[in-house]
Design a protein around this motif. Structure first.
Motif, short mmCIF file in Angstrom:
data_model
loop_
_atom_site.label_atom_id
_atom_site.label_comp_id
_atom_site.label_asym_id
_atom_site.label_seq_id
_atom_site.Cartn_x
_atom_site.Cartn_y
_atom_site.Cartn_z
N ILE A 395 60.70 65.50 44.76
CA ILE A 395 59.76 64.69 45.53
C ILE A 395 59.94 63.21 45.20
N VAL A 396 60.23 62.89 43.95
CA VAL A 396 60.47 61.50 43.58
C VAL A 396 61.72 60.98 44.26
N THR A 397 62.78 61.80 44.27
CA THR A 397 64.03 61.38 44.91
C THR A 397 63.82 61.05 46.37
N GLY A 398 63.02 61.87 47.06
CA GLY A 398 62.75 61.60 48.47
C GLY A 398 61.82 60.43 48.66
N ALA A 399 60.79 60.33 47.83
CA ALA A 399 59.78 59.29 48.01
C ALA A 399 60.30 57.90 47.64
N TYR A 400 61.21 57.82 46.66
CA TYR A 400 61.72 56.51 46.26
C TYR A 400 62.36 55.79 47.44
N ASN A 401 63.06 56.54 48.29
CA ASN A 401 63.69 55.91 49.45
C ASN A 401 62.66 55.33 50.40
N LEU A 402 61.47 55.91 50.41
CA LEU A 402 60.41 55.44 51.29
C LEU A 402 59.62 54.30 50.67
N ILE A 403 59.24 54.46 49.42
CA ILE A 403 58.35 53.50 48.76
C ILE A 403 59.00 52.14 48.56
N PHE A 404 60.26 52.15 48.17
CA PHE A 404 60.88 50.90 47.71
C PHE A 404 61.76 50.23 48.75
N THR A 405 61.41 50.40 50.03
CA THR A 405 62.26 49.85 51.07
C THR A 405 62.29 48.33 51.08
N GLY A 406 61.23 47.67 50.64
CA GLY A 406 61.18 46.22 50.74
C GLY A 406 61.35 45.50 49.42
N THR A 407 61.60 46.23 48.35
CA THR A 407 61.71 45.61 47.03
C THR A 407 63.08 44.99 46.83
N PRO A 408 63.17 43.99 45.95
CA PRO A 408 64.45 43.29 45.74
C PRO A 408 65.59 44.22 45.36
N TYR A 418 59.49 53.28 33.03
CA TYR A 418 58.15 53.87 32.97
C TYR A 418 57.27 53.28 31.87
N THR A 419 57.83 52.53 30.94
CA THR A 419 57.03 52.00 29.84
C THR A 419 56.90 50.48 29.91
N ASP A 420 57.09 49.94 31.09
CA ASP A 420 56.94 48.50 31.31
C ASP A 420 56.03 48.30 32.52
N SER A 421 54.83 47.81 32.28
CA SER A 421 53.83 47.70 33.34
C SER A 421 54.23 46.76 34.47
N SER A 422 55.30 46.00 34.28
CA SER A 422 55.73 45.07 35.33
C SER A 422 56.17 45.80 36.60
N PHE A 423 56.41 47.11 36.50
CA PHE A 423 56.84 47.83 37.71
C PHE A 423 55.77 47.79 38.79
N TYR A 424 54.51 47.59 38.41
CA TYR A 424 53.46 47.53 39.44
C TYR A 424 53.69 46.36 40.38
N GLN A 425 53.99 45.22 39.82
CA GLN A 425 54.23 44.05 40.67
C GLN A 425 55.63 44.05 41.26
N THR A 426 56.60 44.54 40.50
CA THR A 426 57.98 44.54 40.98
C THR A 426 58.21 45.52 42.11
N LEU A 428 55.54 48.24 43.28
CA LEU A 428 54.47 48.94 43.96
C LEU A 428 53.47 48.05 44.70
N ALA A 429 53.38 46.79 44.34
CA ALA A 429 52.34 45.93 44.93
C ALA A 429 52.56 45.70 46.42
N GLU A 430 53.82 45.51 46.83
CA GLU A 430 54.10 45.12 48.22
C GLU A 430 53.60 46.16 49.24
N ASN A 431 53.86 47.43 48.98
CA ASN A 431 53.50 48.46 49.95
C ASN A 431 52.21 49.20 49.60
N HIS A 432 51.52 48.72 48.58
CA HIS A 432 50.24 49.33 48.24
C HIS A 432 49.27 49.33 49.43
N PRO A 433 49.10 48.23 50.15
CA PRO A 433 48.15 48.24 51.29
C PRO A 433 48.66 49.04 52.49
N LEU A 434 49.90 49.51 52.43
CA LEU A 434 50.46 50.30 53.52
C LEU A 434 50.26 51.79 53.28
#
Length: 598
Positions: A395-408, A418-426, A428-434
């Protein structure tokens, strides 16, 4: 899913997707079953009543007959809803047998542009002026027949559904399958995120008026898993679409769920801490772990856990002795560490901040094989790749292609961090409201008179109930507890897995509860749950109470009988601690992209 759609997809993903469509269909029916199911006999008090069904009280609405022929619905214009290219493909009558009774439906199939396939089932002679949209699970991509209720042949409840009282509708949410073809299409992303169910609902309501010559009196949404996310998305984005909503095990924290949560579970059970390793925990050792957890924390007559957050179990208590040569009945040091990581969840390596609110809770181990770990036994002696047959990885393999379409830069399961909280801004933040449905401000839904029932199994192996609790607490913080009580209830069911199953009493009629609340202003209190035999007979019953109360056996009478229980104080009173994703509960403006929904 066609071979063309799967071209270029890695083999392990193709294998997963081959079975995924069938799993989605099962989850679609399961979500409705869990919200409206049971078997054998019962009354609303929980006692068995011989061979007849005692139906919960509900508003009696007259049956309305069609005013036109079903076939004429094929000519209805739906371009005002879906836009150019939207059309109805067919409108035909078919019968479904439920509990030995044939129910006829006018089944309308069509497409809302660009590619939202939908089906609406309109009862020919049994419609009671009610409509229910049905959610889909996983990443959707499959159209389930909303009239195919053969799985209800053993049910005892939800007569409004079983007897053809509802018009029901379903959609694939704008894409077919879960191959990568739709993850780069912004319109299809929007249709999956929020638009698909809304426009399907608008189309269903237009068909209702055309077929029966009048509008529905009441509208409902019933969904579990991603269907639960869709349910909350409707309350947040389209507060006037439904009078009542049932959101089961909602994947509301969609991005966190399909990146941090599942990804962490995979690497925690890997010998290398990556997708390249072999599994550490196997089914036989998980069974040992589960038995020990229930022995330590089970507080119900059948040994289930009323509230896993109160459990103080230590995995090290079942560790093998140093130098042990027979480890078949204990956990090795590596197995103890893997289980501890899964239970504990990730923390920031620099600040020790919690990086997720939810995690697999004590008591959920029963359903870990196939999700967090392979189904294979360690006794075979043959190492199994941590990616083999493990739902979390796929499910992660499939979802990553969807979630991270607009990230750098798009991460994978090994580079996510997984142990660096910066991933939220790097990431997840962009598509959170979507994609996410975590806005705690449901004041518009409440103002419209809407009622919401949240429910979750305490032993959910896919989506942690801790996330649903955190969202419910955020609603209370945002709107005030008394305000939330006026329109919402939450039920947590001991021992129940994802959208049903598990060791708990997973048959529960919430449809009668939501209709009673909407149509009679009768706010639900206790709800009886049931366990069924393989033949569909009730073997035990037990009430669940609005969160945070729990059911307590009174100490006398048959503990299998739900009438011998009463409401008891909460087992755990600590609110969800702050975590790196707490910002998800700040009211936000939903992201709109592509063609806006009407």
């Amino acid at each position: 899913m066609t071979a063309i759609a799967l071209r270029g997809v890695p083999r392990h993903v193709r294998t997963f997707l081959t079975h995924f469509t069938a799993w989605l269909a099962m989850l679609f029916i399961g979500s409705l079953l869990a919200a409206c199911s049971g078997g054998g006999t019962r009354s609303d008090t929980g006692t068995t009543t011989g061979t007849t069904t005692t139906t919960p009280a509900t508003t009696t609405l007259s049956v309305v007959a069609p005013t036109t022929d079903c076939s004429k619905l094929a000519a209805i214009d739906i371009t005002d809803i879906g836009g150019a290219g939207s059309s109805i493909a067919s409108a035909t009558v078919a019968s479904v047998t439920v509990n030995g009774v044939a129910i006829s439906y006018c089944n309308v199939k069509g497409t809302l542009a660009p590619s939202n396939t939908f089906q609406v089932a309109l009862p020919v002679s049994t419609w009671t002026q009610r409509f229910a949209a049905l959610g889909c699970g996983g990443l959707c991509g499959n159209l389930s027949d909303p009239s195919a209720q053969s799985s209800f042949s053993f049910s005892y409840s939800c007569p409004l559904v079983q007897q053809g009282g509802f018009v029901t509708a379903a959609t694939d949410m704008g894409h077919s399958g879960n191959a990568s073809d739709w993850t780069t299409d912004t319109q299809k992303q929007a249709d999956f995120a929020y638009r698909g169910q809304h426009i399907t609902t608008l189309a269903a309501k237009k068909l209702i008026k055309a077929y029966y010559g009048q509008e529905q009196k009441y509208s409902y949404f019933i969904g579990c898993s991603d269907g639960g996310r869709e349910a909350l998305m409707a309350a947040q984005r389209y507060p006037n679409d439904y009078n009542g909503i049932i959101a089961g095990a909602p994947a509301a924290h969609f991005q966190v769920q399909n990146s941090v949560y599942h990804g962490w579970n995979v690497i925690s059970n890997s010998t290398t801490g990556s997708s390249a390793g072999n599994a550490i925990l196997y089914s036989d050792k998980i069974a040992i772990l589960h038995k020990a957890v229930l022995a330590s924390c089970g507080d119900t007559p059948d040994g289930l856990i009323s509230d896993p957050r109160a459990c103080q179990f230590e995995v090290a208590s079942i560790a093998c002795a140093a130098g042990a040569t027979d480890t078949s009945k204990c956990l090795t040091a590596a197995e103890v560490a893997a289980a501890g990581k899964i239970y504990g969840g990730p923390v920031d390596a620099s600040t020790s901040a919690r990086l997720q609110a939810g995690r697999p809770l004590y008591g959920s181990e029963y359903s870990w094989p196939g999700v967090e770990a392979p189904t294979t036994s360690s006794s075979t002696g043959t190492p199994v790749p941590v990616t083999s047959g493990v739902f979390s990885y796929n499910i992660v393999t499939g979802a990553y292609n969807l979630i991270f379409t607009g990230t750098p830069s798009k991460p994978n399961i090994d580079t996510f961090g997984y142990t660096d909280s910066s991933f939220y801004q790097t990431y997840l933040a962009e598509n959170h409201p979507l994609y996410d449905a975590t806005n705690p401000d449901l004041s518009a839904f409440k103002k419209a008179g809407g009622k919401l029932i949240l429910w979750h199994g305490w032993a959910d192996q896919h989506i942690s109930p801790a996330y649903t609790i955190a969202y419910y607490e955020a609603m209370q913080t945002q709107m005030g507890s008394s305000s939330v009580d006026e329109f919402s209830r939450m039920y947590l069911v001991p021992g129940v897995a994802h959208c049903g199953g598990g060791e708990g009493l997973d048959s529960i009629d919430l449809v009668s509860k939501i209709t009673g609340w909407v149509e009679q202003s009768t706010a639900p209190s206790s709800v009886m749950t049931y366990k069924l035999s393989s033949a569909g007979a009730v073997t035990s019953s037990r009430p669940v109470y609005p969160y945070p109360a729990v059911a307590k056996y009174n100490g006398t009478g048959d503990w299998h009988d739900g009438t011998n229980y009463s409401s008891d104080a909460a087992r755990y009173n600590v609110r969800t601690p702050a975590w790196a994703g707490s910002f998800l509960y700040t009211p936000y403006s939903p992201k709109v992209q592509g063609v806006a929904a009407p």
